[in-house]
Design a protein around this motif. Structure first.
Motif, PDB file in Angstrom:
ATOM      1  N   ASP A   1       2.508   3.722 -11.080  1.00 49.14           N
ATOM      2  CA  ASP A   1       2.455   2.872  -9.881  1.00 49.14           C
ATOM      3  C   ASP A   1       3.728   2.993  -9.052  1.00 49.14           C
ATOM      4  O   ASP A   1       3.808   2.467  -7.938  1.00 49.14           O
ATOM      5  CB  ASP A   1       2.202   1.413 -10.263  1.00 49.14           C
TER       6      ASP A   1
ATOM      7  N   VAL B   1      -2.728   2.195 -12.595  1.00 47.84           N
ATOM      8  CA  VAL B   1      -3.429   2.355 -11.315  1.00 47.84           C
ATOM      9  C   VAL B   1      -4.910   2.579 -11.622  1.00 47.84           C
ATOM     10  O   VAL B   1      -5.254   3.488 -12.384  1.00 47.84           O
ATOM     11  CB  VAL B   1      -2.857   3.530 -10.502  1.00 47.84           C
TER      12      VAL B   1
ATOM     13  N   LYS C   1       3.535   5.005  -3.502  1.00 48.81           N
ATOM     14  CA  LYS C   1       3.478   4.437  -4.846  1.00 48.81           C
ATOM     15  C   LYS C   1       2.029   4.188  -5.261  1.00 48.81           C
ATOM     16  O   LYS C   1       1.228   3.676  -4.482  1.00 48.81           O
ATOM     17  CB  LYS C   1       4.265   3.127  -4.890  1.00 48.81           C
ATOM     18  N   GLY C   2       1.711   4.575  -6.497  1.00 50.21           N
ATOM     19  CA  GLY C   2       0.374   4.330  -7.034  1.00 50.21           C
ATOM     20  C   GLY C   2      -0.712   5.098  -6.326  1.00 50.21           C
ATOM     21  O   GLY C   2      -1.850   4.620  -6.224  1.00 50.21           O
TER      22      GLY C   2
END
Length: 464
Positions: free
Chosen positions: A92, A75, A397-398
């Protein structure tokens, strides 16, 4: 036994508070795995890198923020420190919180802060407070009746300092023994905990059960405990018998894991604990804690030789944590499994507690300048900021949440997350209102302190 423990076992069955009904949120996770970095994991040397200063004799220690250089992750706006390359490849799939703050509590003790983190309440209390895993076991029940809903992996509760303090929060508390943890201190020996002793027939087990009831009744606990706690102790034995005779007990035998998979996890007890956690999650456990283990002055409890110790600890945690996330994802389980990595507090080179704290400096490597390698590392307990990782279970996510100062004092500067609100977030994901309360000793006792925990909704993916 503590006064709170004695008061608890003498009390009746805690009742869900009917006068104050709550609406539980729709769960985004069915299982929670807590990866516990016991002993105080320093964020600037793990998941919140700051200005790096390499070891060199004569360098002023107050100039040192991080003793490991930063590394890239998958990321763009998230960096870790060297030694966490595998977790860097899976961030991520989750969210990094850099703004976790914990109470200073005046006297900074591991046992005290671990109690606070695991129960949500600051000791001492007049009742035995349940571990968050016990809350999930009591409110949600088991996912699979044959598998204990609350399993604790990797922590010895005997044979070292502060054992009694650890036992104080590694418990079902006022909910009773049946909701307490199934303790597995050694993952590679877990199968023996669910294997009947040689020669143990059903008839012998029934006879032992009857004898246990007699012994329980005649014991000091038996004399003082309420009917509810008597029944809870007996139910815990019955649950153990159910497990001993079930096919699910194979989940506890990590030697049945394919060698290639076993080797990926095998960095020591913690790594094998992550493997065991994955197998138990697959078989229907509700809450699993895997700890690096708290033993005074070992592992993350670095009062000296911090850099050297962190180099070792990263080798123990990096590959198995990443593999756990990948395995859960590959099996289609990550979306419904909440994985949380946390510690009781962070660490700093110079500050004990928070700026202005009167807490006693507990470093064993006090020096104005680096003279030897033992001085190099984060030796003081720091409560002003800390890092938490969250994967799966409806979490973004991320994502990166919260900020900390670039220079000392490395306090949280944006979006602080307290223990109370972090617990509320975890409970929200599991479908439990943070206002859930049981009447204990004629007063309400809440899942989060005073029922005031608020889930951090910005941590959840849209629509969750």
């Amino acid at each position: 036994m503590t006064a709170a423990g004695l008061a608890t076992i003498a009390g009746g069955e805690p009742r869900l508070r009917a006068s104050d009904p709550v609406a539980h949120p729709k769960p985004t996770a069915d299982t929670c795995i807590l990866l516990w970095m016991a002993g105080g994991m320093g964020a600037p040397d793990t998941f919140d890198p700051k200005r790096y200063t390499k070891f060199e004799v004569g360098v002023p220690v107050d100039k040192i923020l991080s003793t490991f250089p930063a590394i890239d992750t998958v990321v763009d706006n998230i960096k870790f420190t060297e030694g966490l390359e595998n977790i860097a490849k899976v961030i991520d799939r989750g969210t990094l919180i850099r703004s976790h703050v914990v109470a200073d509590l005046g006297n900074i003790l591991h046992s005290r802060h671990q109690y606070h983190w695991h129960t949500g309440y600051v000791p001492p209390q007049t009742v035995a407070c349940p571990h968050i895993g016990a809350w999930m076991a009591r409110v949600l029940g088991p996912r699979n009746p044959a598998i204990p809903p609350f399993i604790n992996i990797g922590q010895k509760l005997e044979g070292h300092g502060e054992s009694e303090e650890l036992k104080a929060f590694t418990t079902g508390g006022f909910f009773g023994t049946e909701f307490g943890p199934f303790n597995l201190p050694f993952p590679d020996d877990a199968v023996n905990a669910v294997r009947p002793p040689k020669g143990m027939t059903p008839e012998r087990f029934s006879a032992r059960h009857e004898k246990f009831k007699e012994l329980l009744k005649a014991s000091p606990v038996g004399e003082m405990a309420s009917d509810h706690h008597h029944e809870s102790m007996l139910k815990s034995i019955e649950n153990a018998h159910r497990l001993l005779t079930s096919k699910e007990r194979d989940a506890f035998d990590i030697t049945k894991e394919p060698k290639a998979s076993y080797d990926k996890y095998n960095t020591g007890r913690f790594g094998l604990g992550c493997l065991l956690a994955r197998r138990l999650a697959e078989s229907g456990a509700r809450f699993i804690e895997v700890t690096t283990e708290y033993v005074p002055f070992l592992h993350w409890d670095t009062h000296e030789n911090g850099h050297t110790t962190y180099t070792r600890m990263k080798k123990e945690i990096d590959r198995p944590i990443a593999q756990l996330i990948l395995d859960l994802e590959q099996r289609g389980m990550l979306d419904r499994t909440l994985v949380v990595l946390a510690s009781e507090f962070s660490r700093d080179m110079m500050i004990e507690g928070v700026p202005g704290s009167t807490a006693k400096d507990q470093s064993l490597a006090k020096a104005e300048k680096l003279g030897e390698l033992k001085h190099y590392g984060l030796h003081r307990h720091f409560t002003g900021s800390g890092s938490v990782l969250m994967f799966g279970g409806g979490i973004k996510k991320g994502a990166l949440y919260g900020e900390t100062a670039a220079e000392r004092p490395l306090i949280t500067t944006k979006n602080p997350v307290s223990i109370r609100d972090l617990h509320a977030t975890i409970f929200h994901a599991m479908g439990i209102s943070p206002k859930t309360a049981f009447d204990v000793e004629k007063r309400p006792f809440y899942a989060t302190e005073d029922g005031k925990g608020k889930p951090v909704m910005d941590l959840f993916a849209r629509g969750k």
